[in-house]
Scaffold this motif. Sequence first.
Motif, PDB file in Angstrom:
ATOM      1  N   LEU A 262       5.630   6.764   5.216  1.00  0.00           N
ATOM      2  CA  LEU A 262       5.596   5.530   6.005  1.00  0.00           C
ATOM      3  C   LEU A 262       4.429   5.517   6.979  1.00  0.00           C
ATOM      4  O   LEU A 262       3.939   4.450   7.354  1.00  0.00           O
ATOM      5  CB  LEU A 262       6.919   5.365   6.774  1.00  0.00           C
ATOM      6  N   GLU A 263       3.987   6.696   7.373  1.00  0.00           N
ATOM      7  CA  GLU A 263       2.847   6.793   8.290  1.00  0.00           C
ATOM      8  C   GLU A 263       1.605   6.141   7.695  1.00  0.00           C
ATOM      9  O   GLU A 263       0.779   5.571   8.424  1.00  0.00           O
ATOM     10  CB  GLU A 263       2.559   8.272   8.590  1.00  0.00           C
ATOM     11  N   ASN A 264       1.496   6.203   6.360  1.00  0.00           N
ATOM     12  CA  ASN A 264       0.290   5.698   5.700  1.00  0.00           C
ATOM     13  C   ASN A 264       0.219   4.176   5.649  1.00  0.00           C
ATOM     14  O   ASN A 264      -0.812   3.624   5.274  1.00  0.00           O
ATOM     15  CB  ASN A 264       0.222   6.237   4.269  1.00  0.00           C
TER      16      ASN A 264
ATOM     17  N   ALA B 189       0.798  -1.225   0.000  1.00  0.00           N
ATOM     18  CA  ALA B 189       0.000   0.000   0.000  1.00  0.00           C
ATOM     19  C   ALA B 189       0.825   1.267   0.000  1.00  0.00           C
ATOM     20  O   ALA B 189       0.320   2.338  -0.302  1.00  0.00           O
ATOM     21  CB  ALA B 189      -0.930   0.001   1.222  1.00  0.00           C
ATOM     22  N   ILE B 190       2.125   1.172   0.320  1.00  0.00           N
ATOM     23  CA  ILE B 190       2.912   2.398   0.397  1.00  0.00           C
ATOM     24  C   ILE B 190       3.491   2.808  -0.943  1.00  0.00           C
ATOM     25  O   ILE B 190       4.074   3.864  -1.072  1.00  0.00           O
ATOM     26  CB  ILE B 190       4.070   2.230   1.394  1.00  0.00           C
ATOM     27  N   VAL B 191       3.325   1.979  -1.963  1.00  0.00           N
ATOM     28  CA  VAL B 191       3.956   2.271  -3.240  1.00  0.00           C
ATOM     29  C   VAL B 191       3.108   3.248  -4.034  1.00  0.00           C
ATOM     30  O   VAL B 191       1.901   3.141  -4.068  1.00  0.00           O
ATOM     31  CB  VAL B 191       4.141   0.977  -4.046  1.00  0.00           C
TER      32      VAL B 191
ATOM     33  N   GLU C 263       8.777   1.345  -3.584  1.00  0.00           N
ATOM     34  CA  GLU C 263       9.328   2.687  -3.468  1.00  0.00           C
ATOM     35  C   GLU C 263       8.336   3.584  -2.726  1.00  0.00           C
ATOM     36  O   GLU C 263       7.137   3.533  -2.979  1.00  0.00           O
ATOM     37  CB  GLU C 263       9.599   3.263  -4.867  1.00  0.00           C
ATOM     38  N   VAL C 264       8.858   4.407  -1.827  1.00  0.00           N
ATOM     39  CA  VAL C 264       8.043   5.318  -1.033  1.00  0.00           C
ATOM     40  C   VAL C 264       8.515   6.736  -1.293  1.00  0.00           C
ATOM     41  O   VAL C 264       9.710   7.004  -1.351  1.00  0.00           O
ATOM     42  CB  VAL C 264       8.160   4.988   0.476  1.00  0.00           C
TER      43      VAL C 264
END
Length: 422
Positions: A212-214, A13-15, A205-206
């Motif tokens: 990162l909080e998400n 989910a962070i991508v 990839e972020v």
Amino acid sequence: MRPFILVIMAFAAIVNGKPAHHKRHEKADQHQSLIGPGCEGKPAELFFLLDTSSSIWQPDFRTQLDFVSDVVDLFDIGPNNTRVGVATFSSLYYPQFGLDTYEDKEQLKKAILRIPYMGGNTLTGTAIRYMREKAFAPGIVRDDVDKIAVVLTDGRSRYPGQTETEAMKTKMEGINVFAVGIGKNFDPKELTLIGSEPSETYVYEVASYDALENIKENFALGACEVNTAAALMQGDQSACHSDTLADVMFVFDSAAMGSTKTGKLQEFIGTVVDEFNFADDVMRAGVVSRNCHDGDIELGEHSDKDEFAKDLRNRDYPDLSQVLRKMHRHSFTLEHGAREMARRMAVVFVDDKLEIPKGVLYEIEKAKDDDIEIFVVAIGEDVDMTKVEAMATSSGHVFPIPDYDVLHETNLQLIDVLCADL
């Protein structure tokens, strides 16, 4: 699919910019009520390797620690459940605490938030080697427990070649590596080399450390999905259920293919062998990738440069034909672990950069004469398929693959054929 793969998929989910991840955000909002502290999953050895180089601002480093602490909160921590370790790296490898240090979750989280920022260069390869050798040492990790490493970095490593080599060795030891690049300065290609295959699962990839909080809510949902999958996976067995004895050798020319391609082959072979029935010594597997030879020239062996050049030209350096010769003359002998009554099979890898001279076909025929069944995995669009089909025992023993990046899509097909007659 194994539970640990689903654990890693929870990070998807962070991508940025991938449709599946948008769905994850939607599901996190819709299923918030499912997320709770009792999300019990399969035990794992979970180790975080965190970048603390000078390219990271100290506030961002603290955000990274908050993220790790929040992720740990999703697991049941304990000596019989999930164990967590952390190390940081820059110019040196800084072991913070090992997998066997904390049994209490609250104490573990406090220890994570106390980790100091160091600064320095980005020596990722050295850090991965120390993580493999020290954090996942045989005397520390538990048997039959998934080993997962999470590498977070925001920059390019100082020595990319070393990083690639150490990552390959780590994955070959059964450690499943999840790699996440943060920001804009990391090398996407290097990130892919660090992570396990398939990269769609393990490499992401972020946009920033704040992003990162998400991950927390989405990962929590993913963690609950892991628990369900773990329960369903209990009692799962290998794909090859037969009781027929079989000895399988995997054959390739590592010198001709190079380290990157060899690494991908090694990972692929690992996924195939993972489905073999090793119980009660039913199946055995081996690898022969290069020929032991006398091609070296020692220092001081020649005092005349013309003699040196002549000797060099006359040296017999190994190619695939010699690797095949070693396979059929030595690998299937009792001295080297083969069994008299076992079915003998060899999986040979070739690609479109590899020559298939008459010597290769000769050694293949000699192997067939010794009752060795030949399977050929041909990688690349320009492979000489006429020669490949001549190498294989039958047309059903040929597996054409467009390129190395999609090898993993063929493992089940190869497994099915290898196991068909067992």
